[in-house]
Design an enzyme around this catalytic site. Structure first.
Site, PDB file in Angstrom:
ATOM      1  N   LYS A   5       0.766  -1.193  -0.050  1.00 60.05           N
ATOM      2  CA  LYS A   5       0.163  -0.141  -0.164  1.00 60.05           C
ATOM      3  C   LYS A   5       0.915   1.198   0.026  1.00 60.05           C
ATOM      4  O   LYS A   5       0.444   2.412  -0.662  1.00 60.05           O
ATOM      5  CB  LYS A   5      -0.898  -0.045   1.264  1.00 60.05           C
ATOM      6  CG  LYS A   5      -1.782   1.149   1.558  1.00 60.05           C
ATOM      7  CD  LYS A   5      -2.581   1.808   0.548  1.00 60.05           C
ATOM      8  CE  LYS A   5      -3.550   2.936   0.895  1.00 60.05           C
ATOM      9  NZ  LYS A   5      -3.291   3.835  -0.060  1.00 60.05           N
ATOM     10  N   GLU A   7       1.755   6.863  -6.869  1.00 62.26           N
ATOM     11  CA  GLU A   7       0.493   8.031  -6.880  1.00 62.26           C
ATOM     12  C   GLU A   7       1.197   9.255  -6.730  1.00 62.26           C
ATOM     13  O   GLU A   7       0.960  10.250  -7.444  1.00 62.26           O
ATOM     14  CB  GLU A   7      -0.208   7.790  -5.577  1.00 62.26           C
ATOM     15  CG  GLU A   7      -1.240   8.876  -5.571  1.00 62.26           C
ATOM     16  CD  GLU A   7      -2.085   8.718  -4.142  1.00 62.26           C
ATOM     17  OE1 GLU A   7      -2.507   7.509  -3.847  1.00 62.26           O
ATOM     18  OE2 GLU A   7      -2.256   9.430  -3.215  1.00 62.26           O
TER      19      GLU A   7
HETATM   20  C1  3PG Z   1      -3.923   9.459  -0.136  1.00 63.60           C
HETATM   21  O1  3PG Z   1      -4.894  10.360   0.421  1.00 63.60           O
HETATM   22  O2  3PG Z   1      -3.856   8.823  -0.991  1.00 63.60           O
HETATM   23  C2  3PG Z   1      -2.628   9.596   0.798  1.00 63.60           C
HETATM   24  O3  3PG Z   1      -2.982   9.959   2.082  1.00 63.60           O
HETATM   25  C3  3PG Z   1      -1.713  10.609   0.154  1.00 63.60           C
HETATM   26  O4  3PG Z   1      -1.943  11.767   0.737  1.00 63.60           O
HETATM   27  P1  3PG Z   1      -0.631  12.933   0.705  1.00 63.60           P
HETATM   28  O5  3PG Z   1      -0.543  13.227  -0.631  1.00 63.60           O
HETATM   29  O6  3PG Z   1      -1.309  14.031   1.764  1.00 63.60           O
HETATM   30  O7  3PG Z   1       0.556  12.372   1.150  1.00 63.60           O
END
Ligand code: 3PG
Length: 342
Positions: free
Chosen positions: A43, A50
């Protein structure tokens, strides 16, 4: 992405898979990942990827806005088009909506948002893990650092007033061609980022004996999560064809995809560089690709330098595994340091 005791999974599986998102073919995007902390690790890598995908999109937006002069609506149309092709994904979809969104005064809301990124830390943890396990997950690292650079806003504003950029900061060539080049650059860079993420998971899986199933991970990411994309179906197929695939870049589909994208990829990055717009994630991906496909890197020079100043020793190509020291100056003596690698 649940992990933990294998014996617990049959009890939890029907519950978790019933509530999980489903991939377009109906498969539940949830499966047992592995023993111990495997689920949390996977994860975390998901979140790191991401960060990378978000940074790639932001860099393209920056070039299109500042270098090409495209309006937000024009960019929204381009992204909407891209979302019908190889870049089809949740993040492209929401970025299209964001580009088109108007504030109450009719102006794009995006342009009123302060350019200082926050972060809760999962991308940073992925980058730290990459360093800890010695895996070159460069794109996620750059994505984290890009957020750090964005957040020193006041300092950047001061620097913007005194530091010189190139004399020409506007792209004057064929716009359609550049837009196509950036589509290819984003696609190729995504392939690199996912390849790097899977390298990190493979390394930790071996160290912790998690026996990760990479095809199943790609399947889990196909729906219901922020990096969901059509492209994960191709990653799943790559691991279906060879579950022990050493790297995504060794898969014939991705090998061909990067080869086909590389002219546009190189043009996109060189254009951004010439007009002075930073593209750290796009360019680190290309540097990784060029480094990964290089049989002989200049690390021989590094090794010689380390041995020259610190007697850290080096191996000869002819005798790998045997570490020797050279008294480079005639004044250093023959005593060498012990050798260990972090
Ligand atoms: C999400 O919401 O996918 C994660 O918590 C990433 O959040 P962040 O960009 O604040 O690290």
């Amino acid at each position: 992405m649940p992990g933990g005791n294998k014996e617990a999974w049959p009890h939890l599986k029907p519950i978790f898979q019933a509530i999980a998102a489903k991939a377009p073919d109906g498969a539940a995007c949830c499966d047992w990942v592995g023993e111990g902390g495997a689920g949390h690790f996977v994860k975390m890598v998901h979140n790191g990827i991401e960060y990378g995908d978000m940074q790639l999109i932001s860099e393209v937006y920056h070039v299109f806005r500042n270098g090409v002069g495209l309006t937000n609506d024009e960019q929204g149309d381009i992204f909407a088009q891209w979302n019908k092709g190889v870049l089809d994904s949740f993040l492209i979809e929401i970025s299209t909506d964001i580009l088109r969104y108007k504030d109450t005064d009719g102006e794009p809301l995006l342009e009123k948002i302060r350019d200082a990124a926050g972060q809760k830390g999962t991308g940073k943890w992925t980058a730290i893990a990459a360093l800890d396990y010695g895996m070159p997950v460069t794109l996620i690292g750059e994505a984290v650092f890009a957020r750090c650079l964005s957040s020193i806003k006041d300092e950047r504003v001061r620097a913007s007033k005194i530091l010189a950029g190139p004399s020409n900061s506007t792209y004057t060539g064929d716009k359609a061609q550049l837009i196509k080049a950036f589509e290819q650059a984003m696609y190729a860079s995504k392939i690199i980022s996912y390849a790097q993420g899977f390298m990190l998971m493979r390394e930790t899986s071996e160290q912790f004996k998690w026996n990760l199933n990479y095809g199943s991970i790609a399947l889990m990411w196909r729906g219901g999560c922020i990096i969901r994309s059509a492209f994960l179906g191709d990653i799943k197929s790559a691991f279906d064809n060879n579950k022990d695939l050493e790297s995504l870049l060794f898969d014939p589909f991705f090998q061909k995809a990067t080869a086909n994208a590389q002219v546009g990829w190189r043009n996109a990055i060189s254009t951004a560089t010439l007009i002075g717009i930073p593209v750290p994630a796009l360019s680190t991906a290309l540097s990784f690709y060029d480094g990964y496909r290089t049989a002989r890197l200049p690390a021989n020079m590094l090794q010689a330098q380390r041995d020259y100043f610190g007697a850290h020793t080096y191996e000869l190509e002819a005798t790998p595994g045997t570490y020797i020291h050279t008294n480079w100056t005639g004044r250093g003596g023959n005593v060498s340091a012990s050798n260990y690698d972090v």
